[in-house]
Design an enzyme around this catalytic site. Structure first.
Site, PDB file in Angstrom:
ATOM      1  N   GLY A   1       0.841  -1.347   0.044  1.00  0.00           N
ATOM      2  CA  GLY A   1       0.157   0.102   0.052  1.00  0.00           C
ATOM      3  C   GLY A   1       0.697   1.191  -0.006  1.00  0.00           C
ATOM      4  O   GLY A   1       2.069   1.298  -0.461  1.00  0.00           O
ATOM      5  N   SER A   2       0.406   2.284   0.548  1.00  0.00           N
ATOM      6  CA  SER A   2       1.030   3.549   0.528  1.00  0.00           C
ATOM      7  C   SER A   2       2.417   3.347   1.161  1.00  0.00           C
ATOM      8  O   SER A   2       3.258   4.586   0.880  1.00  0.00           O
ATOM      9  CB  SER A   2       0.201   4.593   1.360  1.00  0.00           C
ATOM     10  OG  SER A   2      -1.064   4.669   0.430  1.00  0.00           O
ATOM     11  N   VAL A   3       2.596   2.534   2.026  1.00  0.00           N
ATOM     12  CA  VAL A   3       4.167   2.611   2.492  1.00  0.00           C
ATOM     13  C   VAL A   3       5.036   2.392   1.271  1.00  0.00           C
ATOM     14  O   VAL A   3       6.155   3.141   1.672  1.00  0.00           O
ATOM     15  CB  VAL A   3       4.163   1.284   3.453  1.00  0.00           C
ATOM     16  CG1 VAL A   3       5.712   1.158   3.926  1.00  0.00           C
ATOM     17  CG2 VAL A   3       3.330   1.314   4.531  1.00  0.00           C
TER      18      VAL A   3
END
Lengths: 369, 597
Positions: free
Chosen positions: B319-321
């Site tokens: 995800g956004s990580v």
């Protein structure tokens, strides 16, 4: 009464061999008596006892040597009957040891009438054979065999198959020595082996088991086969030079059963190796050869048959015992002369030597008899 | 007249010849037999005699003890009793097995099976364990009947015990009876031995096990021992101190609050793993005593996979990580500068397709720092367009994604950093441009393990060193690579992560603590392509298995101590609100912050 010249005719070779064999036996027994325990070595009582028995044997032997063997003829029948009575007595009032009635308790020692019977059969057999002319026909053969069969049947009942067989084998050897008429011999050669299978049914279960185990020791490795296996391990592991005196692990750690008595030779083989064993074997053969000489040189048939009987007395014991210890014969409880521990047996051994010496030293005295 | 002066000549088998033949035969037959036994077969009988008088017995050595970084005992050995049988001392094995069956209540045929399997593997006079782990009452009973049942003995064997059970199950793993295959592969193993099957117990098996010793006894025929000597001394297994802190592990476990997921806490400078939580878990002690078939089946078929060690064995879209990586590459390659701005209207159009930002209202003008702080998707769609799939993959791989970390745990997953080539090979389809956009916000085929994320953040924090994460406290840092990032780039990223916590618009505001520099990045990983029917619903209204995974990767530093914590809550919903408190709890514990600040 006692002719001093007799001393010069003593068969010193036989005396020396007997002494050496007895000594070897005693030394070996010392080792067989040594048990290794956690704290060192422990000695059991067999060694001292055997020395005593040896002394007793020497005494009896001396007595026998003193009496001219021709007088044996006169007592042969009474002695034979007496030994039969003792055998009957033992079956009635005998002492039971290990499930067999073989001993008569005389207070100071246990008498084994079987041993006396061997001597009786030997003397009576010699007497009968000496009186018969030429080779044995059916009738004479039957008469002589009866002398062995009667005590043998009594002994088998004890039960002591080994001794019964021993009695018959001694007599059989003497009969062969005398010679069997050609026709009779041929019939026996054919008939005797074919009766063997019937013998099987007369055997006790444990005796059958011994024979089966002999044929395949592995099938009962912890029971009867154990003896055969452990004994061969002891001898085989001895190698050429042996493990050395008192160094036999098989005997000292008690893996070897009956190492004082029937398996004493295994102790010897383990500690003295091939080298020692062959020397001992040579000693036994020389010993037999000396008896053979006596039988050849005896001045009358009776003396000759007596010596031949003694020859077979020792020969069968050596053959069966070594054969059993070396794993080429079934386990039968027969001791190795002079090497195995045994009271009655030791005394009887010396008696037998006495008989032979007796015959030997009188070979010139009765030249005209 | 002598006996043989008869006119008839003596035949061969009678008279003097007979006696001579007897003597010669005696000598020859026994001479040959003696030669055969004592010379020809001497070696054979010598070894048989040796076997007779010596017995060998195995000397067991205890397995190494495992402690946590503070010295708390995590895995130790407790004495356990087993019912064993010595074949050679047992006169009637079937009868003895009957009795064992009566005592223990175990089926007779099962005991027979155990005995038969072991028979070939157990040395003469050695104990063969028939029933492991018997209760003390039975020990007393067997001892009392010792004379009635020769051959039966009580074997005392150390048993592994895990004081904290499920809390550290995935770190420590467990030991259990070695199976047929393991016995065949490892000559040092004996029937009835325990071997590590999972976790540290498995990976460090060799060091923990030590070596058995051998004692030789001289015995007599009745088995009495006369003397003994030690042939080989047993070597005790090595004691290990883990980098894990039990108390931190407990805090992290508690913070996950029963939800399925992972927590990894690292010392950023050494790579030491301070906590490694995988939930749901299981009790390793059950395996030690021999797990029942039903229980084993239940564990394997559990839809939540309690046996799975999630931080290393589960790979998810980050995800956004992942924006931390794509952002790093963009800065390094010069595609953007910190000042470059992108306008986010709430979606980005590529061809006919429209790619939405999570914030439908749009972020307006977005620069680098804001892109991370507010996790703007449109900014990264555009970066993805510029960078291309293969450059991202290559860069992410150099940052440690999609490759195994080499931690001391078994069956580690590598994850996946897809390339155009990979997709062609895997699915036989061409890579779509739209997929690059998905890729740049950490969705789609991208897969990474929580431990990879933690290692990457640690490298950002520690000056760019890619470390091999380790569970051992004594290990010196094992630097296996350099982050492909200039110091300035790292600083920009770290500052943006701090802003994510510190600033009011940040997605990780929950982590804010006074006096500690904390940075973070949230992530939400789609489990399925969001279906329209769930799009407008709240997390609680979406069925569990369709809910998104929630990520939070954070770091905290104070007084020269620098830590990284990554929380991954499966189907947790939103990174900040669901994974955030877990990371916060870990940092609080590490810096001794009182709860409720």
């Amino acid at each position: 009464m006692f002719d001093r010249r007799l001393v010069f005719h003593i068969n010193w070779g036989l005396v020396a061999l007997t002494a050496i064999l007895f000594l070897v036996g005693v030394i070996n027994l010392y080792s067989a008596s040594a048990l290794r325990v956690a704290t060192g070595i422990e000695l059991d009582s067999y060694f001292n006892k055997q020395l005593l028995w040896g002394g007793a044997g020497l005494l009896v032997m001396s007595c026998i040597v003193l009496v001219d063997y021709r007088h044996f003829k006169a007592v042969s029948w009474p002695y034979f009957v007496l030994s039969l009575l003792l055998l009957v007595g033992v079956s009635v009032a005998g002492k039971t040891i290990y499930g067999a009635r073989r001993w008569l308790d005389l207070g100071f020692f246990n008498l084994q009438p079987t041993e006396l019977a061997k001597i009786a059969v030997l003397i009576l057999g010699a007497r009968l054979l000496a009186r018969m002319d030429g080779r044995l026909g059916w009738v004479n053969l039957g008469k002589v065999l009866l002398v062995g069969l009667v005590p043998a049947v009594l002994v088998v009942k004890q039960p002591d198959l080994g001794s019964a067989l021993n009695i018959l084998l001694i007599l059989g050897g003497m009969i062969l020595f005398k010679g069997i008429a050609g026709g009779v011999f041929k019939v026996l050669i054919v008939v005797l082996p074919s009766t063997l299978p019937f013998g099987w049914f007369f055997l006790h279960d444990y005796q059958k088991q011994r024979i089966l185990t002999f044929l395949d020791p592995g099938n009962d490795p912890l029971g009867a086969g154990y003896h055969i296996i452990q004994s061969q391990i002891a001898i085989g592991s001895g190698g050429f030079w042996g493990k050395g005196f008192l160094q036999g692990t098989q005997s000292q750690l008690r893996f070897l059963p009956e190492k004082h008595t029937d398996f004493a030779f295994a102790v010897f083989g383990e500690e003295w190796g091939f080298f020692g064993s062959v020397i001992l074997l040579t000693l036994f053969c020389s010993f037999l050869y000396q008896i053979y000489i006596v039988a050849m040189e005896a001045k009358d048939d009776f003396g000759s048959y007596l010596a031949a009987g003694v020859f077979f007395y020792f020969f069968w014991q050596i053959l069966i015992n070594m054969g059993m210890v070396l794993g080429i014969m079934p386990v039968v409880g027969i001791p190795l002369p002079f090497i195995s521990y045994g009271g009655s047996a030791s005394v009887v051994n010396f008696c037998m030597i006495g008989v032979v010496l007796n015959v030997a030293m009188r070979r010139f005295v009765f030249k005209n008899a | 007249m002598g006996a043989f002066d008869t006119p008839e000549r003596p035949r061969i088998f009678s008279g003097p010849n007979l006696l001579l033949i007897c003597i010669v035969l005696l000598f020859c037959v026994f001479g040959i037999r003696l030669w055969y036994l004592q010379i020809y077969k001497n070696d054979f009988y010598t070894s048989r005699a040796q076997e007779n008088r010596t017995r060998q017995s195995t000397m067991f050595s205890p397995r190494g003890i495992i402690r946590d970084r503070d010295g708390v005992l995590l895995a130790e050995n407790t004495p356990a009793y087993a019912l064993a049988l010595v074949r050679e001392d047992c006169p009637d094995i079937p009868k003895t097995l009957d009795q064992v069956s009566r005592w223990t209540g175990q089926p007779r045929d099962e005991l027979e099976k155990v005995f038969e399997i072991g028979r070939k593997r157990v040395k003469h006079f050695d104990e063969q364990v028939i029933v492991p782990n018997i209760p003390f009452e039975l020990v007393a009973l067997v001892e009392a009947h010792r004379l009635d049942w020769p051959g039966l003995t009580i074997a005392v064997r150390p048993k592994r015990s895990y004081a904290y059970g499920p809390t550290l199950a995935h770190v420590l793993g467990y030991v259990a009876r070695a199976n047929e295959e393991e016995l065949n592969d490892d000559p040092d193993l004996q029937l009835g031995d325990d071997v590590g099957k999972q976790g540290v117990e498995y990976v460090l098996e060799r060091r923990l096990r030590g070596a058995k010793g051998l004692e030789e006894f001289e015995v007599d025929a009745s088995g009495r021992v006369l003397s003994s000597r030690i042939v080989t001394q047993p070597v005790k297994g090595e004691d290990l101190s883990l980098s894990v802190s039990l108390s931190l592990q407990e805090v992290a476990t508690k913070a996950l609050d029963g939800r399925a997921g992972s927590v990894v806490a690292l010392d950023a400078d050494t790579g030491e793993i301070l906590a490694q939580v995988s939930l749901p878990s299981y009790d390793p002690n059950e395996f030690v005593v021999g797990i029942s078939h039903a229980k084993w089946k239940e564990l394997l078929e559990d839809p939540e996979h309690p046996m799975q060690n999630r931080p290393v064995q589960s790979a998810y879209p980050p995800g956004s990580v992942f924006k931390l990586v794509v952002g790093g590459l963009a800065l390094e390659s010069g595609s953007v500068t910190p000042a470059t701005t992108v306008f986010c209207s709430g979606s980005y159009k590529l061809g006919e397709r429209s790619f939405r930002c999570w914030n439908k209202g749009g972020h307006g003008l977005v620069d680098f720092k804001k892109s991370l702080r507010e996790s703007c998707d449109v900014y990264y769609y555009q970066l993805g367009e510029r960078l291309g799939v293969n450059a991202i993959s290559d860069y992410a791989t150099r940052c440690g994604f999609g490759v195994r970390t080499g931690v001391e745990l078994p069956h580690e997953r590598s994850g996946n950093m897809p390339t155009a080539e990979w997709k062609l090979k895997r699915f036989g389809e061409k890579w779509q441009r739209g997929e690059t956009l998905n890729y740049s916000i950490g969705q789609g085929y991208t897969q990474t393990t929580p431990l990879q994320v933690a290692r990457f953040v640690a490298a950002l924090v520690n000056g760019g060193k890619l470390l091999r994460p380790t569970l051992l406290a004594t290990a010196s840092p094992d630097v296996i690579g350099e982050l492909p990032m200039k110091a300035s780039t790292r600083k920009l990223i770290l500052d943006a992560m701090v802003a994510t916590v510190e600033e009011d618009r940040g997605t990780a505001r929950l982590l804010r603590r006074t006096g500690i520099r904390i940075g973070g990045k949230t992530g939400t990983a789609q489990v399925v392509k969001l279906m329209d029917k769930y799009e407008k619903k709240k997390t609680q209204e979406i069925p569990y298995k369709y809910r998104d995974h929630a990520w939070l990767a954070g770091f905290a530093e104070k007084d020269g101590r620098r830590y990284v914590a990554v929380a991954m809550v499966e189907h947790g919903g939103h990174g900040g609100s669901d994974a955030g408190p877990v990371v916060a709890a870990v940092f609080d514990a590490l810096f001794g912050v009182q709860q409720g600040n």
